[in-house]
Design an enzyme around this catalytic site. Structure first.
Site, short mmCIF file in Angstrom:
data_model
loop_
_atom_site.label_atom_id
_atom_site.label_comp_id
_atom_site.label_asym_id
_atom_site.label_seq_id
_atom_site.Cartn_x
_atom_site.Cartn_y
_atom_site.Cartn_z
N GLY A 28 0.69 -1.41 -0.06
CA GLY A 28 -0.07 -0.46 0.02
C GLY A 28 0.56 0.95 -0.11
O GLY A 28 2.14 1.55 0.57
N ARG A 29 0.57 2.26 -0.48
CA ARG A 29 0.83 3.21 -0.63
C ARG A 29 -0.12 4.50 -0.59
O ARG A 29 -0.81 4.55 -1.48
CB ARG A 29 1.79 3.35 -2.00
CG ARG A 29 2.26 5.17 -2.67
CD ARG A 29 3.17 5.38 -1.92
NE ARG A 29 4.13 6.62 -1.63
CZ ARG A 29 4.30 7.61 -1.04
NH1 ARG A 29 3.35 7.58 -0.19
NH2 ARG A 29 4.25 8.32 -1.44
N THR A 31 -0.77 8.69 0.84
CA THR A 31 -0.91 10.01 1.84
C THR A 31 -0.87 9.32 3.61
O THR A 31 0.92 10.99 3.41
CB THR A 31 -2.13 10.69 1.95
OG1 THR A 31 -2.73 10.08 2.18
CG2 THR A 31 -2.40 11.20 0.14
N ASP A 151 -14.01 8.97 9.30
CA ASP A 151 -13.41 8.22 7.62
C ASP A 151 -13.73 6.73 7.46
O ASP A 151 -13.24 6.28 6.84
CB ASP A 151 -12.37 8.61 7.28
CG ASP A 151 -12.44 8.22 5.92
OD1 ASP A 151 -13.26 8.68 4.92
OD2 ASP A 151 -11.22 8.54 5.67
#
Ligand code: 0SQ
Length: 442
Positions: A28-29, A31, A151
């Site tokens: 995973g990449r 922010t 969120d």
């Protein structure tokens, strides 16, 4: 600090790269940083871990918050922080978690693709029930401890793969919404980035000034509907964020198209919402005269007399003060009726979903078709570019727990784009101090 002590502690300090194998295993990449699938070097056959390297350097405010929050929480349906590593050579912070092979974003995507290929396989009804029960259980624990998620969306609902916790939900937060809120950088300076408002409660879109438990419950309702139909219930063209204005006309229009326009008697305090006047100017009740949740769900083959529909309606209640709580929802008839929810959402059956793919280090693209492109993106994945979003504040008292690291100095480091409003490592004793400021999640 005593020099000898410094040398001694540096020699003794466990280094993440000595303990774990993770090279080439990025999964995973975003922010928030980079996430790797990792294995212990000492016992490579033992369990798998997720190693999150936090974006930026030093103990930023958000790193501090995340660590302080997660070390206080313990529930089977909430992600658990196992260890924190500070890499003193490059000033990186690493968080070690249990590894979850699946998440609802990928699971729903699998079913959507099957549908698109004209071989529809619905998410089994028992699985939907177990997923929603476990999500409610985790959220009930967070809410009971005055932690608001803020969120909730499919990408933040992880599901454990093969192993002792097979098929167990873990609520996580990849942190996109709250990481990039630099107060100093004008929005216009940022690259265009799209965000999804599909899981946003109507009161947020009408300018609610505070997050609430009810906002999380609305998002659970959206996820429930999506699991039942394999379609995001409030799907809407995703917008570039150009303003910090909470009012999103198209998203509200989509909600009214499904739910109907809220009646004054159903949501009395709608008049008090900051954007009520704009709402009245932009919308006509009569446009949505034929719309209601029952019709929408019937169209998607969910019967209005089913227990699932009855619970869904209570979660997707427009007036936040009338929306069901997680505690009540867990006692709903839907969960009492057979088949009752199980701990393994896959019910012991073979898991049909592919394992996470590794992504290359030098670009942001997933090797699969997970492209996070502007308005063509049908995903709710966090976009890869940075953006400043300005969510409302969370009210409730600050209750910072003692941290493991001594924090020393505020750094406003904006040039790297990492937007740290953070703190430096103390180069001294990393295990004796306490952190005690700016903790607003409780
Ligand atoms: O999942 C994470 N890596 N972090 C996480 C989980 C959660 C809850 C599910 C407990 C709400 N919060 N966070 C979190 C992420 C980022 C920040 C800055 C703070 C908390």
């Amino acid at each position: 600090m005593d020099y000898d002590y410094k040398v001694k502690t540096a020699a003794e300090r466990a280094k993440v790269e000595d303990l774990f194998e993770y090279e080439g295993c990025k999964v995973g990449r975003g922010t928030y940083g980079h996430v790797y699938k990792a294995k212990s070097k000492a016992s490579p056959d033992s369990k798998e871990y997720a190693l999150k390297q936090i974006e930026g350097t030093g103990i930023s405010m958000s790193a501090c918050r995340e660590i302080a929050l997660l070390r206080e929480l313990k529930h089977p349906n909430v992600i658990s922080l196992q260890k924190v590593f500070l890499s003193h050579t490059d000033r990186k912070v690493w968080l070690l978690f249990e590894f979850a092979e699946h998440d609802l974003w990928h699971i729903i995507k699998f079913h959507r693709s099957a549908k698109a290929n004209k071989k529809p396989v619905h998410i089994p009804r028992n699985m939907v029930k177990s997923l929603i029960f476990q999500i409610l259980d985790g959220i009930h624990y967070l809410h009971a401890n005055w932690v608001l998620h803020r969120d909730l969306k499919p990408a933040n609902i992880l599901v454990m793969g093969e192993g002792p916790e097979r098929g167990r939900v873990k609520i996580a937060d990849m942190g996109f919404a709250r990481l990039f809120n630099s107060p100093l950088k004008p929005l216009a300076d940022l690259d265009p980035v799209v965000v999804t408002f599909w899981y946003r409660a109507p009161e947020l879109l009408l300018g609610a000034r505070h997050y609430s438990k009810a906002i999380d419950i609305w998002a659970i309702g959206c996820i429930f509907a999506e699991l039942l139909t394999s379609e995001p219930i409030f799907h809407c063209r995703q917008e570039d964020i150009k303003t910090s204005n909470p009012y999103h006309h198209d998203q509200l229009d989509r909600i009214f198209n499904v739910m109907g326009f809220p009646q004054e008697k159903d949501w009395e305090d709608i008049r008090k919402m900051p954007e009520h006047q704009t709402l009245m100017k932009d919308f006509k009740r009569s446009t949505y005269g034929n719309c209601n949740l029952m019709k929408y769900m019937e169209k998607h083959k969910v019967k209005s007399e089913s227990k699932a529909f009855s619970l869904l309606q209570k979660l997707l209640t427009m007036d936040p003060t009338k929306r069901m709580t997680s505690e009540l929802a867990m006692k709903d008839q839907y969960f009492l009726e057979d088949p009752v929810p199980s701990q393994d959402v896959f019910e012991g059956l073979p898991i049909p979903y592919p394992k996470r793919e590794f992504i290359s280090d030098d670009d942001n693209e997933d090797k699969s078709d997970n492209k996070n492109n502007a308005n063509t993106n049908h995903s709710d994945q966090p976009p890869q570019k940075r953006v400043r979003v300005m969510p409302p504040v969370t009210t409730s008292s600050s209750n910072m727990v003692s941290g493991e690291f001594q924090v020393r100095k505020h750094v406003h480091n904006m040039q790297s784009g990492s937007q740290q409003q953070g703190m430096n490592f103390s180069s001294s004793n990393a295990s004796q101090g306490s952190a005690s400021s700016g903790y607003s999640r409780f």
